[in-house]
Design a protein around this motif. Structure first.
Motif, mmCIF file in Angstrom:
data_model
loop_
_atom_site.group_PDB
_atom_site.id
_atom_site.type_symbol
_atom_site.label_atom_id
_atom_site.label_comp_id
_atom_site.label_asym_id
_atom_site.label_seq_id
_atom_site.Cartn_x
_atom_site.Cartn_y
_atom_site.Cartn_z
ATOM 1 N N UNK A 170 10.927 -24.044 57.847
ATOM 2 C CA UNK A 170 11.469 -24.352 59.179
ATOM 3 C C UNK A 170 12.489 -25.497 59.444
ATOM 4 N N UNK A 171 13.831 -25.251 60.145
ATOM 5 C CA UNK A 171 14.713 -26.254 60.242
ATOM 6 C C UNK A 171 14.269 -26.888 61.829
ATOM 7 N N UNK A 172 13.770 -28.063 61.750
ATOM 8 C CA UNK A 172 13.450 -28.925 62.982
ATOM 9 C C UNK A 172 14.213 -29.724 63.441
ATOM 10 N N UNK A 173 14.868 -29.529 64.606
ATOM 11 C CA UNK A 173 15.541 -31.036 65.338
ATOM 12 C C UNK A 173 15.474 -31.008 66.800
ATOM 13 N N UNK A 174 16.051 -31.386 67.466
ATOM 14 C CA UNK A 174 15.940 -31.835 69.090
ATOM 15 C C UNK A 174 16.071 -30.645 69.680
ATOM 16 N N UNK A 175 16.801 -29.632 69.363
ATOM 17 C CA UNK A 175 16.856 -28.419 70.102
ATOM 18 C C UNK A 175 15.949 -27.328 69.764
ATOM 19 N N UNK A 176 14.831 -27.543 68.816
ATOM 20 C CA UNK A 176 13.933 -26.765 68.704
ATOM 21 C C UNK A 176 13.751 -26.504 67.177
ATOM 22 N N UNK A 177 12.989 -25.250 66.769
ATOM 23 C CA UNK A 177 12.747 -24.682 65.487
ATOM 24 C C UNK A 177 13.559 -23.824 65.068
ATOM 25 N N UNK A 178 13.806 -23.584 64.059
ATOM 26 C CA UNK A 178 14.638 -22.414 63.534
ATOM 27 C C UNK A 178 13.877 -21.793 62.458
ATOM 28 N N UNK A 179 13.501 -20.667 62.144
ATOM 29 C CA UNK A 179 12.808 -19.989 60.875
ATOM 30 C C UNK A 179 13.584 -19.826 59.874
ATOM 31 N N UNK A 180 13.729 -20.319 58.877
ATOM 32 C CA UNK A 180 14.421 -20.235 57.748
ATOM 33 C C UNK A 180 13.894 -19.112 56.712
ATOM 34 N N UNK A 181 12.732 -18.520 56.926
ATOM 35 C CA UNK A 181 12.214 -17.685 56.019
ATOM 36 C C UNK A 181 11.242 -18.316 55.095
ATOM 37 N N UNK A 182 10.893 -17.788 53.938
ATOM 38 C CA UNK A 182 10.057 -18.318 52.842
ATOM 39 C C UNK A 182 10.502 -18.637 51.625
ATOM 40 N N UNK A 183 9.901 -19.238 50.888
ATOM 41 C CA UNK A 183 10.119 -19.587 49.489
ATOM 42 C C UNK A 183 9.162 -19.524 48.580
ATOM 43 N N UNK A 184 9.361 -19.239 47.289
ATOM 44 C CA UNK A 184 8.420 -19.625 46.274
ATOM 45 C C UNK A 184 8.838 -20.456 45.259
ATOM 46 N N UNK A 185 7.889 -21.375 44.603
ATOM 47 C CA UNK A 185 8.198 -22.192 43.774
ATOM 48 C C UNK A 185 7.160 -22.433 42.590
ATOM 49 N N UNK A 186 7.575 -22.746 41.498
ATOM 50 C CA UNK A 186 6.615 -22.796 40.575
ATOM 51 C C UNK A 186 5.944 -24.294 40.527
ATOM 52 N N UNK A 187 4.728 -24.401 40.376
ATOM 53 C CA UNK A 187 3.892 -25.684 40.461
ATOM 54 C C UNK A 187 3.767 -25.887 39.047
ATOM 55 N N UNK A 188 4.435 -27.451 38.699
ATOM 56 C CA UNK A 188 3.786 -27.778 37.719
ATOM 57 C C UNK A 188 4.147 -29.245 37.604
ATOM 58 N N UNK A 196 25.072 -18.738 63.980
ATOM 59 C CA UNK A 196 24.016 -18.631 64.513
ATOM 60 C C UNK A 196 23.432 -19.719 65.124
ATOM 61 N N UNK A 197 23.887 -20.923 65.130
ATOM 62 C CA UNK A 197 23.300 -22.078 65.753
ATOM 63 C C UNK A 197 22.350 -22.719 64.689
ATOM 64 N N UNK A 198 22.099 -22.151 63.665
ATOM 65 C CA UNK A 198 21.311 -22.803 62.753
ATOM 66 C C UNK A 198 22.006 -23.455 61.678
ATOM 67 N N UNK A 199 21.302 -24.326 60.739
ATOM 68 C CA UNK A 199 21.983 -24.937 59.657
ATOM 69 C C UNK A 199 21.718 -24.317 58.437
ATOM 70 N N UNK A 200 22.068 -23.006 58.099
ATOM 71 C CA UNK A 200 21.777 -22.342 57.214
ATOM 72 C C UNK A 200 22.517 -22.726 55.831
ATOM 73 N N UNK A 201 23.660 -23.459 56.057
ATOM 74 C CA UNK A 201 24.333 -23.809 54.819
ATOM 75 C C UNK A 201 23.890 -25.227 54.125
ATOM 76 N N UNK A 202 22.843 -25.706 54.962
ATOM 77 C CA UNK A 202 22.524 -27.118 54.478
ATOM 78 C C UNK A 202 21.416 -26.762 53.342
ATOM 79 N N UNK A 203 21.190 -27.760 52.553
ATOM 80 C CA UNK A 203 20.397 -27.864 51.285
ATOM 81 C C UNK A 203 19.153 -27.739 51.695
ATOM 82 N N UNK A 204 18.299 -26.859 51.286
ATOM 83 C CA UNK A 204 16.544 -26.818 51.301
ATOM 84 C C UNK A 204 16.017 -27.470 49.867
ATOM 85 N N UNK A 205 15.382 -28.124 49.955
ATOM 86 C CA UNK A 205 14.973 -28.936 48.865
ATOM 87 C C UNK A 205 14.102 -27.964 47.805
ATOM 88 N N UNK A 206 14.511 -28.005 46.507
ATOM 89 C CA UNK A 206 13.935 -27.167 45.452
ATOM 90 C C UNK A 206 12.556 -27.898 45.303
#
Length: 93
Positions: free
Chosen positions: A75-93, A24-34
């Motif tokens: 959002x994955x942001x690079x020189x080619x533009x922004x790609x929306x990667x959806x949303x995530x929920x994380x516990x705050x502590x 799809x041209x995005x970096x979906x296999x890349x790690x998104x920080x938890x």
């Protein structure tokens, strides 16, 4: 012969780019920080390859278990533009 060599090089570069970015041209296999356990920062960026994942806090809420959570847009942001990667929920502590 030079035309053949150029065509081979171009196809190798195209294949390498497809493998790095995915179909799809995005970096979906890349790690998104938890972000669990980081106290719900307002924004967080982790860099990957030629860009970075930017997670922005949208709102916080208290779950049914009494724990506080943060809802982030990713959002994955690079020189080619922004790609929306959806949303995530994380516990705050």
């Amino acid at each position: 012969m030079a035309v053949r060599r150029a065509a081979k090089a171009a196809s190798a570069l195209a294949l390498g780019g497809a493998l790095a970015l995915g179909p799809a041209g995005n970096a979906s296999a890349a790690p998104i920080a938890d972000l669990s356990g980081m106290g719900c920062p307002t924004s967080y960026t982790n860099y990957y390859g030629n860009g970075g994942f930017v997670q922005t806090l949208t709102y916080t809420y208290t779950g049914g278990n009494g724990y506080r959570y943060g809802h982030y847009n990713v959002v994955f942001r690079n020189n080619f533009g922004d790609t929306n990667e959806g949303s995530r929920d994380y516990r705050c502590y």
